[in-house]
Design an enzyme around this catalytic site. Structure first.
Site, PDB file in Angstrom:
ATOM      1  N   LYS A   1       8.923   1.501 -18.425  1.00  0.00           N
ATOM      2  CA  LYS A   1       8.697   1.510 -17.011  1.00  0.00           C
ATOM      3  C   LYS A   1       9.300   2.769 -16.591  1.00  0.00           C
ATOM      4  CE  LYS A   1       9.458  -1.021 -12.754  1.00  0.00           C
ATOM      5  NZ  LYS A   1      10.022  -2.312 -12.159  1.00  0.00           N
TER       6      LYS A   1
ATOM      7  N   SER B   1      10.078  -8.877 -10.234  1.00  0.00           N
ATOM      8  CA  SER B   1       9.118  -7.767 -10.448  1.00  0.00           C
ATOM      9  C   SER B   1       9.035  -8.013 -12.193  1.00  0.00           C
ATOM     10  CB  SER B   1       9.669  -6.638 -10.102  1.00  0.00           C
ATOM     11  OG  SER B   1       9.485  -6.368  -8.930  1.00  0.00           O
TER      12      SER B   1
ATOM     13  N   SER C   1       7.029  -5.211  -9.358  1.00  0.00           N
ATOM     14  CA  SER C   1       6.691  -3.983  -9.351  1.00  0.00           C
ATOM     15  C   SER C   1       6.141  -3.416 -10.828  1.00  0.00           C
ATOM     16  CB  SER C   1       7.748  -3.185  -8.977  1.00  0.00           C
ATOM     17  OG  SER C   1       9.146  -3.375  -9.840  1.00  0.00           O
TER      18      SER C   1
END
Length: 493
Positions: free
Chosen positions: A78, A182, A158
């Site tokens: 990420k 998330s 997210s």
């Protein structure tokens, strides 16, 4: 034969050990898949040269009999984790061109254990979002589609890039972060498994901060076993992070075979929210039945302050964000927009560099921390946070071993469907997940079925602090009962 990029992480690990294929071959298979899947926009940047170099090192280690725990396994990172010498953006224009001179603790531990880096994964800007639509580098598209529809869907957020990449076989697993859901929400939206560990289980050093008292790193993968393997490498004490807790890292993978016989599972009555779709309720009931059939006792519990969790979260998190994001000013790194003077440069840089949702949360945070409203909002929200934590403590003290809830209030929605809605409607996606972060507890989302339109739905298990092992055991029980959810045909290839 199964394509190399479609193996589970555990299968790939075993295949590499048996020398059925090389680390370079499986890395190349994933790089080819990434190239074919550009329509998904899961990666902000791929790192093929680095991936193949790391794979070659892994092949040498395997040949010498020196294989490490994750030797040769290709992962996505990420783009909130600092990666030395690789563009790190947090999904924001304000970090355009930023290449850290250091590596995050979590990613460095993955490389220490032999994993191979495929690239940096897309996300909502500064991890602020539930749909991956706020990224400055374009929306990530879910690999899932509703039956009979071409409407592009969100992968959740997210960590939408992480979830989409794992679901679409663009990596064996991915790092992610969870501030209010998330990891768990995008995992539920994409038919993958995601665990948010106990606060302090994984180091936050080198992870770009959103809300420091809530942020926690964790993995997303295609199976419970794969998540357990990854968390074993990601977790551990780090003296550079004052919130990192010095506790032993258990063998999470071994825990998946424990079963749930003798455990007591709580069903919180407050999670039966108004307007919950009938199929979510049925799935929740089915999950309870699966655990009961496997030997667990299931009983209703009360978490009375649940109703206040979402508003309290959306005070605490923006307050911390407004402080954390004050450091982005165009002086040392990232975007710089000139102004008439230094103050003008700050204003111009932040105005151009931050997106709309980030600006909204900075403004909310600044407002609730201001002199006239600090006691009325921020202090009250922190008091609610304490009461939420006490609710969970009371439940566990009464003999509850884990708590079962839905992971999300719905399946994935379409790109742009929430664009004209009140922002609060988007925030409601976190209604089942924020309590876990507010209390600092571990939570895991596991795929449990499909909705009427063929989209994945997930169940969430919430555990005692630093008892991820029980979560893995219960999640494996649900995975065994539900069966693996197969991704539909690759429409993007």
């Amino acid at each position: 034969m199964t394509a190399l990029n479609e193996l589970t992480l555990a299968e790939a690990r075993d295949g590499l050990k048996a020398k059925d294929f090389s680390a370079r071959e499986i890395a190349q298979a994933h790089l080819d898949a990434i190239e074919r899947a550009k329509a998904l926009n899961a990666y902000i940047v791929a790192t093929p040269d680095r991936a193949l170099k790391m794979a070659d090192v892994s092949d040498e280690k395997i040949a010498k009999g020196e294989a490490r725990p994750l030797e040769g396994l290709p992962l996505g990172i990420k783009d909130l984790f600092a990666t030395q010498g690789v563009h790190t953006t947090a999904g924001s224009k304000i970090l355009e061109g930023f290449e850290p001179h250091y590596e995050s603790n979590v990613s460095s531990q993955l490389w220490r254990d032999g994993a191979v880096m495929l690239g940096k994964l897309n996300l909502d800007e500064f991890a602020m979002g539930s749909s991956n639509e706020t990224s400055a580098y374009g929306k990530t598209i879910s690999p899932w589609r509703r039956q009979g529809s071409d409407t592009p869907l969100v992968p959740g957020g997210s960590s939408g890039g992480s979830a989409a990449a794992v679901a679409a076989h663009l990596c064996l697993g991915a790092t992610a972060t969870d501030t209010g859901g998330s990891i768990r929400q995008p995992a539920a939206f994409t038919g993958t498994v995601g665990i948010k560990p106990t606060y302090g289980r994984c180091s936050r050093w080198g992870i770009i901060a959103y809300a420091s008292s809530l942020d926690q790193a964790g993995p997303i993968a295609r199976t419970v076993q794969d998540c357990a393997i990854l968390l074993g490498s990601m977790a551990g004490h780090d003296p550079r992070d004052t919130t990192s807790v010095d506790v032993p890292v258990p063998d999470f993978e071994a825990a998946i075979t424990r079963g749930v016989k003798g455990l007591t599972i709580g069903i919180p009555k407050e999670y039966r929210v108004e307007g919950m779709p009938a199929e979510i309720q049925r799935l929740w009931d089915q999950g309870a039945d699966w655990l009961r059939e496997a030997g667990a006792t299931v009983r209703e519990i009360s978490l009375p302050h649940t109703q206040y969790a979402l508003p309290a979260y959306y005070i605490v998190a923006p307050a911390e964000a407004s402080s954390n994001l004050a450091r982005y000013d165009g002086v040392r790194y990232g975007l710089r927009v000139p102004g008439r003077d230094i103050a003008g440069m700050y204003e111009n840089t932040r105005a151009a560099g931050f997106g709309r949702e980030v600006k909204r949360r900075i403004m909310i945070g600044t407002y609730v921390l201001s002199a006239g409203y600090y006691d009325a909002y921020y202090v009250r929200a922190q008091k609610i946070r304490t009461l939420i934590k006490r609710d969970f403590e009371a439940a566990y003290a009464s003999g509850i071993d884990a708590i079962l809830t839905p992971a999300t209030p719905s399946a994935a929605f379409g790109i742009g469907e929430m664009a004209s809605a009140d922002p609060v409607e988007m925030y409601l996606n976190d209604v089942f997940t924020v309590t876990v972060n507010m209390a600092g507890l571990p939570g895991i989302s596991v795929p449990a079925g499909l909705d009427a339109q063929g989209l994945p739905l997930g169940l969430q298990l919430i555990g005692r602090p630093f008892d991820e092992e029980t979560l893995f055991a219960a999640a494996q029980t649900i995975e065994n009962a539900a069966g693996r959810i197969s991704l539909p045909k690759a429409w993007w290839a």
